[in-house]
Design an enzyme around this catalytic site. Structure first.
Site, PDB file in Angstrom:
ATOM      1  N   GLU A 172      44.340 -28.532 -56.780  1.00 50.26           N
ATOM      2  CA  GLU A 172      43.048 -28.722 -57.432  1.00 50.26           C
ATOM      3  C   GLU A 172      42.811 -27.684 -58.527  1.00 50.26           C
ATOM      4  O   GLU A 172      43.282 -26.548 -58.449  1.00 50.26           O
ATOM      5  CB  GLU A 172      41.922 -28.662 -56.392  1.00 50.26           C
ATOM      6  CG  GLU A 172      42.019 -29.834 -55.433  1.00 50.26           C
ATOM      7  CD  GLU A 172      40.847 -29.932 -54.464  1.00 50.26           C
ATOM      8  OE1 GLU A 172      40.352 -31.050 -54.278  1.00 50.26           O
ATOM      9  OE2 GLU A 172      40.443 -28.910 -53.890  1.00 50.26           O
ATOM     10  N   CYS A 214      39.470 -22.846 -63.592  1.00 48.62           N
ATOM     11  CA  CYS A 214      39.988 -22.162 -62.407  1.00 48.62           C
ATOM     12  C   CYS A 214      41.266 -22.880 -61.982  1.00 48.62           C
ATOM     13  O   CYS A 214      41.252 -24.060 -61.628  1.00 48.62           O
ATOM     14  CB  CYS A 214      38.931 -22.214 -61.312  1.00 48.62           C
ATOM     15  SG  CYS A 214      39.461 -21.460 -59.780  1.00 48.62           S
ATOM     16  N   CYS A 236      38.617 -18.906 -45.800  1.00 44.86           N
ATOM     17  CA  CYS A 236      39.073 -19.685 -46.966  1.00 44.86           C
ATOM     18  C   CYS A 236      39.689 -21.020 -46.536  1.00 44.86           C
ATOM     19  O   CYS A 236      40.579 -21.059 -45.685  1.00 44.86           O
ATOM     20  CB  CYS A 236      40.095 -18.870 -47.749  1.00 44.86           C
ATOM     21  SG  CYS A 236      40.836 -19.781 -49.108  1.00 44.86           S
ATOM     22  N   CYS A 238      34.307 -21.507 -54.791  1.00 43.92           N
ATOM     23  CA  CYS A 238      35.324 -20.549 -54.336  1.00 43.92           C
ATOM     24  C   CYS A 238      35.683 -20.799 -52.886  1.00 43.92           C
ATOM     25  O   CYS A 238      34.803 -20.847 -52.029  1.00 43.92           O
ATOM     26  CB  CYS A 238      34.791 -19.126 -54.366  1.00 43.92           C
ATOM     27  SG  CYS A 238      34.353 -18.531 -55.953  1.00 43.92           S
ATOM     28  N   CYS A 285      48.703 -22.033 -49.173  1.00 41.25           N
ATOM     29  CA  CYS A 285      48.779 -20.568 -49.260  1.00 41.25           C
ATOM     30  C   CYS A 285      49.414 -20.046 -47.985  1.00 41.25           C
ATOM     31  O   CYS A 285      49.196 -20.598 -46.916  1.00 41.25           O
ATOM     32  CB  CYS A 285      47.370 -19.983 -49.434  1.00 41.25           C
ATOM     33  SG  CYS A 285      47.363 -18.218 -49.820  1.00 41.25           S
ATOM     34  N   CYS A 341      43.402 -16.197 -44.935  1.00 40.29           N
ATOM     35  CA  CYS A 341      42.115 -15.504 -44.893  1.00 40.29           C
ATOM     36  C   CYS A 341      41.152 -16.376 -44.103  1.00 40.29           C
ATOM     37  O   CYS A 341      41.094 -17.591 -44.297  1.00 40.29           O
ATOM     38  CB  CYS A 341      41.613 -15.230 -46.302  1.00 40.29           C
ATOM     39  SG  CYS A 341      42.775 -14.252 -47.260  1.00 40.29           S
TER      40      CYS A 341
HETATM   41  N1  SAH Z   1      44.434 -16.016 -53.454  1.00 36.37           N
HETATM   42  C1  SAH Z   1      43.728 -15.297 -54.448  1.00 36.37           C
HETATM   43  C2  SAH Z   1      43.112 -16.238 -55.432  1.00 36.37           C
HETATM   44  C3  SAH Z   1      42.031 -17.121 -54.857  1.00 36.37           C
HETATM   45  S1  SAH Z   1      40.552 -16.638 -55.615  1.00 36.37           S
HETATM   46  C4  SAH Z   1      42.710 -14.406 -53.815  1.00 36.37           C
HETATM   47  O1  SAH Z   1      42.495 -14.544 -52.623  1.00 36.37           O
HETATM   48  O2  SAH Z   1      42.203 -13.546 -54.507  1.00 36.37           O
HETATM   49  C5  SAH Z   1      39.354 -17.306 -54.657  1.00 36.37           C
HETATM   50  C6  SAH Z   1      38.289 -16.261 -54.323  1.00 36.37           C
HETATM   51  O3  SAH Z   1      37.343 -16.897 -53.480  1.00 36.37           O
HETATM   52  C7  SAH Z   1      38.864 -15.106 -53.533  1.00 36.37           C
HETATM   53  O4  SAH Z   1      38.164 -13.919 -53.804  1.00 36.37           O
HETATM   54  C8  SAH Z   1      38.600 -15.558 -52.138  1.00 36.37           C
HETATM   55  O5  SAH Z   1      38.645 -14.510 -51.238  1.00 36.37           O
HETATM   56  C9  SAH Z   1      37.245 -16.180 -52.272  1.00 36.37           C
HETATM   57  N2  SAH Z   1      36.940 -17.121 -51.198  1.00 36.37           N
HETATM   58  C10 SAH Z   1      37.786 -17.726 -50.357  1.00 36.37           C
HETATM   59  N3  SAH Z   1      37.131 -18.519 -49.500  1.00 36.37           N
HETATM   60  C11 SAH Z   1      35.824 -18.410 -49.798  1.00 36.37           C
HETATM   61  C12 SAH Z   1      34.656 -19.016 -49.280  1.00 36.37           C
HETATM   62  N4  SAH Z   1      34.701 -19.888 -48.295  1.00 36.37           N
HETATM   63  N5  SAH Z   1      33.463 -18.691 -49.834  1.00 36.37           N
HETATM   64  C13 SAH Z   1      33.405 -17.813 -50.859  1.00 36.37           C
HETATM   65  N6  SAH Z   1      34.495 -17.239 -51.408  1.00 36.37           N
HETATM   66  C14 SAH Z   1      35.687 -17.509 -50.878  1.00 36.37           C
HETATM   67 FE1  SF4 Z   2      45.101 -17.589 -49.916  1.00 34.98          FE
HETATM   68 FE2  SF4 Z   2      42.533 -18.243 -49.717  1.00 34.98          FE
HETATM   69 FE3  SF4 Z   2      43.345 -15.848 -48.884  1.00 34.98          FE
HETATM   70 FE4  SF4 Z   2      43.283 -16.394 -51.509  1.00 34.98          FE
HETATM   71  S1  SF4 Z   2      41.526 -16.300 -50.145  1.00 34.98           S
HETATM   72  S2  SF4 Z   2      44.943 -15.396 -50.371  1.00 34.98           S
HETATM   73  S3  SF4 Z   2      43.862 -18.577 -51.476  1.00 34.98           S
HETATM   74  S4  SF4 Z   2      43.964 -17.829 -48.001  1.00 34.98           S
END
Ligand code: SAH
Ligand code: SF4
Length: 390
Positions: free
Chosen positions: A123, A138, A152, A376, A145, A149
């Site tokens: 996406e 974006c 996420c 995000c 991944c 996290c």
């Molecule tokens: N993998 C990279 C790039 C993804 S950026 C990273 O983790 O930095 C996406 C951003 O959104 C990251 O800062 C991530 O931690 C944040 N994110 C992930 N899940 C989210 C959620 N459910 N609500 C708000 N932010 C979130």
């Molecule tokens: Fe992967 Fe989501 Fe963690 Fe970013 S925030 S490293 S996309 S699992």
């Protein structure tokens, strides 16, 4: 860095790059043998042209048509004579990922589900600026991944594979197609899509080679020509690769911090067990492109009663003291099955105030495109690794 630390991180980088290669994308060649032009570096394009008996100066012409004009058909390249247009069309293709689904949110955020040649999907989101006539694209760097996290949605999708340079640049080009943003024959059209954030699906620093190649293509002054100041790479903290980003790409850096104590970050960003907070912050302090004009962005997802206390806000500003930085507070965006809640408005405001009083800009990133799961951390596709599906 002492010698030992240097050697250790060299070894670690080799390991990370070797692992990335295991998830390499398929070659960018069609079943009929035609090669994809998008995603070739200038040098590779020149080599490919010389290999079919053409002169190196053609690279510049073709580059302009592909990346500045955005054409996908050799027949419209008016600076190239017809016989050569036909020869090129027999050997090359100027492709785009296929927009399998396009959804536009109430707030005009637009989400694309792109399908690549092998059927894998990722996406991409276009987020228009509320105040200016432009916005950010974006972009995803991986299908799924490897890092899970806890907050996420992408993290619940196993890594299917890395995206290739063609697919990374292709997301941006296809988004521009969708807005009819390439120059018209009558002059340049305004560019809404003028910023790239590598904040889609995946961890860009676990696919460094393809991401770097793609960013060099979009920064090339004779093509898309985005300045490195208009590109932000977000990482969850792959410390050994952060130095390379600074030295080789010099783009803006965003770091997904999300917690100020290792015991908590170990749980919500499990990569922390490998690269703990102190190492991550040290890498930020070394990051060469950081200055007052180009601050590092710390991303901090606000999880109710998990990481959002005032004590944590105070610990945060101590931790990043002296780094030219801003702190993006991201209210948690829910997704099906998620087990957190967003902090309350008043808690967000209290947290932001403490960070601001310490001298860091602390914008609260209002959710965009939540109604279409485009905000995000909400991105996810059904793609799986072939061998899992078998
Ligand atoms: N993998 C990279 C790039 C993804 S950026 C990273 O983790 O930095 C996406 C951003 O959104 C990251 O800062 C991530 O931690 C944040 N994110 C992930 N899940 C989210 C959620 N459910 N609500 C708000 N932010 C979130
Ligand atoms: Fe992967 Fe989501 Fe963690 Fe970013 S925030 S490293 S996309 S699992």
């Amino acid at each position: 860095m002492t010698h030992d630390v240097q050697e250790m991180s060299d070894a670690e980088r080799v390991r990370i790059l070797a692992k990335a290669a295991l998830f390499a994308p398929p070659p960018a060649v069609l079943p009929d043998g035609r090669r994809e032009i998008v995603g070739l570096s200038r040098e590779e394009l020149t080599e490919a042209l010389v290999a079919i008996g053409e002169k190196p100066f053609r690279t510049k012409q073709i580059w302009h048509w592909v990346y500045h004009q955005g054409v996908t058909d050799f027949a419209v390249m008016s600076t190239i004579a017809r016989p050569l247009q036909e020869k090129l069309a027999a050997r090359f293709v100027i492709g785009r990922p296929e927009p399998a689904v396009v959804q536009t949110s109430e707030d005009q955020t637009r989400k694309f589900l792109f399908r690549f040649r092998d059927g894998q999907e990722a996406e991409t989101v276009y987020i228009p600026d509320r105040h200016e006539d432009r916005g950010a694209v974006c972009i995803s760097s991986q299908v799924g991944c490897t890092l899970s996290c806890r907050f996420c949605h992408t993290g619940t999708q196993k890594l299917a594979r890395n995206l290739g340079a063609a697919e990374i640049v292709g997301q941006f080009m296809a988004a521009r197609d969708s807005y009819g943003e390439w120059p018209s024959p009558h002059g340049d059209t305004p560019r809404l899509l003028s910023t790239i954030v590598l904040m889609g699906m995946g961890e860009p620093l676990y696919n460094y080679e393809n991401v770097a190649k793609a960013m060099r293509i979009v920064m090339d002054g004779e093509g898309i020509a985005l300045s490195r100041r208009r590109i932000t790479l977000s990482t969850s903290g792959v410390v050994p690769m952060m130095d390379r980003v600074g030295a080789e790409l010099g783009v803006n850096l965003a770091v997904s911090l999300h917690a100020v104590r290792d015991d908590l970050r170990d749980v919500i960003v499990p990569l922390n067990r490998k690269y703990p907070i102190a190492e991550l912050i040290a890498a930020c302090r070394r990051y060469p492109a950081a200055s007052n004009a180009r601050r590092i962005t710390f991303e901090y997802v606000m999880l109710r009663d998990v990481n959002d206390s005032e004590a944590e806000a105070r610990a945060l500003v101590k931790l990043i003291a002296g780094i030219p930085a801003k702190v993006n507070l991201i209210p948690f965006n829910p997704w099906p099955g998620s087990d957190y809640e967003s902090s309350t408005r008043s808690q967000l405001a209290k947290f932001a105030r403490i960070v601001e009083e310490a001298g860091f800009a602390s914008p609260i990133r209002m959710p965009r495109g939540q109604d279409i799961l485009a905000a995000c951390g909400q991105l996810r596709t059904e793609s799986r690794r072939d061998r899992d599906a078998a």
